[in-house]
Design a protein around this motif. Structure first.
Motif, PDB file in Angstrom:
ATOM      1  N   TRP A   1     -11.846  55.457  54.492  1.00  0.00           N
ATOM      2  CA  TRP A   1     -13.237  55.831  54.759  1.00  0.00           C
ATOM      3  C   TRP A   1     -13.354  56.827  55.906  1.00  0.00           C
ATOM      4  O   TRP A   1     -14.298  57.611  55.949  1.00  0.00           O
ATOM      5  CB  TRP A   1     -14.070  54.581  55.038  1.00  0.00           C
ATOM      6  CG  TRP A   1     -14.534  53.931  53.781  1.00  0.00           C
ATOM      7  CD1 TRP A   1     -13.918  52.927  53.088  1.00  0.00           C
ATOM      8  CD2 TRP A   1     -15.712  54.270  53.038  1.00  0.00           C
ATOM      9  NE1 TRP A   1     -14.642  52.615  51.969  1.00  0.00           N
ATOM     10  CE2 TRP A   1     -15.737  53.419  51.906  1.00  0.00           C
ATOM     11  CE3 TRP A   1     -16.724  55.200  53.210  1.00  0.00           C
ATOM     12  CZ2 TRP A   1     -16.763  53.485  50.966  1.00  0.00           C
ATOM     13  CZ3 TRP A   1     -17.746  55.267  52.273  1.00  0.00           C
ATOM     14  CH2 TRP A   1     -17.753  54.416  51.171  1.00  0.00           C
ATOM     15  N   ARG A   2     -12.413  56.797  56.828  1.00  0.00           N
ATOM     16  CA  ARG A   2     -12.424  57.828  57.881  1.00  0.00           C
ATOM     17  C   ARG A   2     -12.233  59.204  57.270  1.00  0.00           C
ATOM     18  O   ARG A   2     -12.855  60.186  57.710  1.00  0.00           O
ATOM     19  CB  ARG A   2     -11.313  57.527  58.889  1.00  0.00           C
ATOM     20  CG  ARG A   2     -11.308  58.474  60.096  1.00  0.00           C
ATOM     21  CD  ARG A   2     -10.213  58.102  61.067  1.00  0.00           C
ATOM     22  NE  ARG A   2      -8.888  58.232  60.447  1.00  0.00           N
ATOM     23  CZ  ARG A   2      -7.754  57.853  61.042  1.00  0.00           C
ATOM     24  NH1 ARG A   2      -7.795  57.321  62.247  1.00  0.00           N
ATOM     25  NH2 ARG A   2      -6.603  58.011  60.428  1.00  0.00           N
ATOM     26  N   SER A   3     -11.394  59.281  56.252  1.00  0.00           N
ATOM     27  CA  SER A   3     -11.198  60.551  55.556  1.00  0.00           C
ATOM     28  C   SER A   3     -12.443  60.944  54.763  1.00  0.00           C
ATOM     29  O   SER A   3     -12.849  62.107  54.750  1.00  0.00           O
ATOM     30  CB  SER A   3      -9.992  60.438  54.619  1.00  0.00           C
ATOM     31  OG  SER A   3      -9.833  61.604  53.852  1.00  0.00           O
ATOM     32  N   ILE A   4     -13.086  59.960  54.108  1.00  0.00           N
ATOM     33  CA  ILE A   4     -14.284  60.245  53.307  1.00  0.00           C
ATOM     34  C   ILE A   4     -15.437  60.728  54.186  1.00  0.00           C
ATOM     35  O   ILE A   4     -16.185  61.642  53.826  1.00  0.00           O
ATOM     36  CB  ILE A   4     -14.699  58.992  52.520  1.00  0.00           C
ATOM     37  CG1 ILE A   4     -13.648  58.665  51.459  1.00  0.00           C
ATOM     38  CG2 ILE A   4     -16.068  59.177  51.865  1.00  0.00           C
ATOM     39  CD1 ILE A   4     -13.866  57.326  50.769  1.00  0.00           C
ATOM     40  N   LEU A   5     -15.587  60.118  55.370  1.00  0.00           N
ATOM     41  CA  LEU A   5     -16.720  60.417  56.246  1.00  0.00           C
ATOM     42  C   LEU A   5     -16.437  61.520  57.246  1.00  0.00           C
ATOM     43  O   LEU A   5     -17.288  61.818  58.096  1.00  0.00           O
ATOM     44  CB  LEU A   5     -17.127  59.140  56.993  1.00  0.00           C
ATOM     45  CG  LEU A   5     -17.610  57.977  56.116  1.00  0.00           C
ATOM     46  CD1 LEU A   5     -17.797  56.720  56.950  1.00  0.00           C
ATOM     47  CD2 LEU A   5     -18.902  58.334  55.404  1.00  0.00           C
ATOM     48  N   ALA A   6     -15.266  62.137  57.178  1.00  0.00           N
ATOM     49  CA  ALA A   6     -14.921  63.224  58.095  1.00  0.00           C
ATOM     50  C   ALA A   6     -15.816  64.440  57.836  1.00  0.00           C
ATOM     51  O   ALA A   6     -16.411  64.574  56.758  1.00  0.00           O
ATOM     52  CB  ALA A   6     -13.450  63.601  57.910  1.00  0.00           C
ATOM     53  N   PRO A   7     -15.952  65.343  58.811  1.00  0.00           N
ATOM     54  CA  PRO A   7     -16.785  66.545  58.606  1.00  0.00           C
ATOM     55  C   PRO A   7     -16.388  67.341  57.368  1.00  0.00           C
ATOM     56  O   PRO A   7     -17.248  67.943  56.719  1.00  0.00           O
ATOM     57  CB  PRO A   7     -16.551  67.345  59.895  1.00  0.00           C
ATOM     58  CG  PRO A   7     -16.199  66.321  60.917  1.00  0.00           C
ATOM     59  CD  PRO A   7     -15.431  65.265  60.197  1.00  0.00           C
ATOM     60  N   ASP A   8     -15.084  67.373  57.047  1.00  0.00           N
ATOM     61  CA  ASP A   8     -14.634  68.064  55.842  1.00  0.00           C
ATOM     62  C   ASP A   8     -14.213  67.072  54.763  1.00  0.00           C
ATOM     63  O   ASP A   8     -13.388  67.385  53.900  1.00  0.00           O
ATOM     64  CB  ASP A   8     -13.455  68.991  56.169  1.00  0.00           C
ATOM     65  CG  ASP A   8     -12.292  68.239  56.815  1.00  0.00           C
ATOM     66  OD1 ASP A   8     -12.475  67.060  57.195  1.00  0.00           O
ATOM     67  OD2 ASP A   8     -11.190  68.818  56.937  1.00  0.00           O
ATOM     68  N   GLY A   9     -14.806  65.891  54.802  1.00  0.00           N
ATOM     69  CA  GLY A   9     -14.436  64.831  53.877  1.00  0.00           C
ATOM     70  C   GLY A   9     -15.181  64.899  52.555  1.00  0.00           C
ATOM     71  O   GLY A   9     -16.015  65.788  52.316  1.00  0.00           O
ATOM     72  N   LEU A  10     -14.896  63.911  51.716  1.00  0.00           N
ATOM     73  CA  LEU A  10     -15.441  63.893  50.361  1.00  0.00           C
ATOM     74  C   LEU A  10     -16.956  63.796  50.343  1.00  0.00           C
ATOM     75  O   LEU A  10     -17.621  64.458  49.538  1.00  0.00           O
ATOM     76  CB  LEU A  10     -14.832  62.709  49.592  1.00  0.00           C
ATOM     77  CG  LEU A  10     -15.325  62.499  48.165  1.00  0.00           C
ATOM     78  CD1 LEU A  10     -14.980  63.699  47.297  1.00  0.00           C
ATOM     79  CD2 LEU A  10     -14.730  61.213  47.579  1.00  0.00           C
ATOM     80  N   LEU A  11     -17.539  62.974  51.220  1.00  0.00           N
ATOM     81  CA  LEU A  11     -18.994  62.795  51.204  1.00  0.00           C
ATOM     82  C   LEU A  11     -19.716  64.108  51.471  1.00  0.00           C
ATOM     83  O   LEU A  11     -20.657  64.473  50.751  1.00  0.00           O
ATOM     84  CB  LEU A  11     -19.399  61.741  52.230  1.00  0.00           C
ATOM     85  CG  LEU A  11     -20.906  61.483  52.368  1.00  0.00           C
ATOM     86  CD1 LEU A  11     -21.516  61.068  51.039  1.00  0.00           C
ATOM     87  CD2 LEU A  11     -21.182  60.426  53.439  1.00  0.00           C
ATOM     88  N   ASN A  12     -19.295  64.831  52.493  1.00  0.00           N
ATOM     89  CA  ASN A  12     -19.936  66.106  52.799  1.00  0.00           C
ATOM     90  C   ASN A  12     -19.677  67.131  51.704  1.00  0.00           C
ATOM     91  O   ASN A  12     -20.554  67.965  51.404  1.00  0.00           O
ATOM     92  CB  ASN A  12     -19.441  66.634  54.143  1.00  0.00           C
ATOM     93  CG  ASN A  12     -20.057  65.888  55.318  1.00  0.00           C
ATOM     94  OD1 ASN A  12     -21.120  65.292  55.197  1.00  0.00           O
ATOM     95  ND2 ASN A  12     -19.377  65.909  56.446  1.00  0.00           N
ATOM     96  N   ASP A  13     -18.502  67.099  51.092  1.00  0.00           N
ATOM     97  CA  ASP A  13     -18.220  68.013  49.976  1.00  0.00           C
ATOM     98  C   ASP A  13     -19.170  67.756  48.810  1.00  0.00           C
ATOM     99  O   ASP A  13     -19.675  68.705  48.188  1.00  0.00           O
ATOM    100  CB  ASP A  13     -16.773  67.848  49.509  1.00  0.00           C
ATOM    101  CG  ASP A  13     -15.776  68.416  50.512  1.00  0.00           C
ATOM    102  OD1 ASP A  13     -16.204  69.187  51.394  1.00  0.00           O
ATOM    103  OD2 ASP A  13     -14.581  68.074  50.414  1.00  0.00           O
TER     104      ASP A  13
END
Length: 280
Positions: A112-124
């Protein structure tokens, strides 16, 4: 008593004795290395008056909404819908929703840290659907960091609640649903008068497990935010670790640990009495 004595000895050795030592340390001013001095109730007085020490408990209570209230509500709604209608692939559906429970929280935190990162999946995804204005550093934002961690807790705990409620719903006699339908009950009334009372025990278990999980939350906070930004996501368990091993205030850490234990015990007793109707 002889039969339970071995288990009682182990219980006392690994739980009661450390708990007693922690209570003793909470009355000391000790850095973990040099000689300790008696502090009395100063650590508890500081815990009650220092906003920096009260804040982690406030954050933990906010997380209870995501760890306990939302998963139980979502689990009840899903269990009611799945019990009322036949769904193909039910076993697969349960397995997928329960999967977060069998994953190590460290793995969950890293993912989830990767998903919620500025360049992560959620922002993409937000940028892909034209909602790029909503993209942000979710775990680095003072306003959104705590809810973002809470959403992860909801994702983890919902599957547990759903499996508990589905198992409980199978015990409810079908005759009760048939009688309710004969009386003209719709889906909502059927849920309130049949399903909800029938799941009283399971609701108590789910609330107890999710409340304990929310209050003792450490590894998810440590992996995702380390209590930041600032202390926006600091919770009691993480603060105990930080004070004991980073700033060498063992007495203060022990006092916070004792207070957290008392809070968990108090909330579980309240849940047991309110939901299950226990009187002792």
């Amino acid at each position: 008593m002889l039969y339970v004595l071995p288990a009682l000895v182990l219980y006392a050795l690994f739980l009661l004795v450390p708990l007693g030592q922690t209570v003793w340390l909470s009355f000391l001013d000790w850095d973990g290395l040099t000689a300790a001095s008696w502090a009395g109730f100063d650590n508890y007085r500081e815990l009650a008056t220092d906003p920096a020490l009260r804040a982690p408990f406030a954050h933990a209570l906010v997380l209870l909404f995501f760890y306990a209230v939302l998963p139980v509500a979502l689990g009840l709604l899903l269990a009611a819908a799945l019990s009322r209608f036949r769904v193909r692939g039910m076993t697969f559906f349960r397995t997928v929703l329960f999967l977060p429970q069998v994953l190590a929280m460290v793995v969950v935190g890293v993912a989830w840290r990767s998903i919620l990162a500025p360049d992560g999946l959620l922002n993409d995804v937000l940028r892909a659907v034209g909602a790029g204005g909503l993209a942000r550093s979710w775990l680095g934002d003072y306003t959104w960091a705590l809810p973002a961690v809470g959403v992860v807790g909801t994702w983890v705990e919902t599957g547990l609640c759903l499996v508990l409620f589905l198992a409980g719903a199978q015990r409810i006699p079908r005759e009760l649903y048939e009688a309710a339908r004969i009386d003209g009950a719709g889906a909502v009334r059927e849920f309130l008068t049949v399903t909800l009372p029938g799941l009283r025990g399971e609701i108590a278990v789910a609330l107890t497990l999710t409340i304990v999980a929310g209050l003792r939350n450490f590894d998810l906070i440590y992996i995702t935010t380390s209590g930041g930004p600032g202390n926006a996501t600091s919770v009691p368990a993480f603060e105990v670790y930080r004070r004991a091993f980073e700033v060498n205030e063992v007495g203060s850490a022990a006092a916070m640990g004792v207070a957290l234990t008392a809070l968990i015990f108090g909330l579980t007793v309240v849940v047991a009495r309110l939901v299950e109707g226990r009187t002792s």
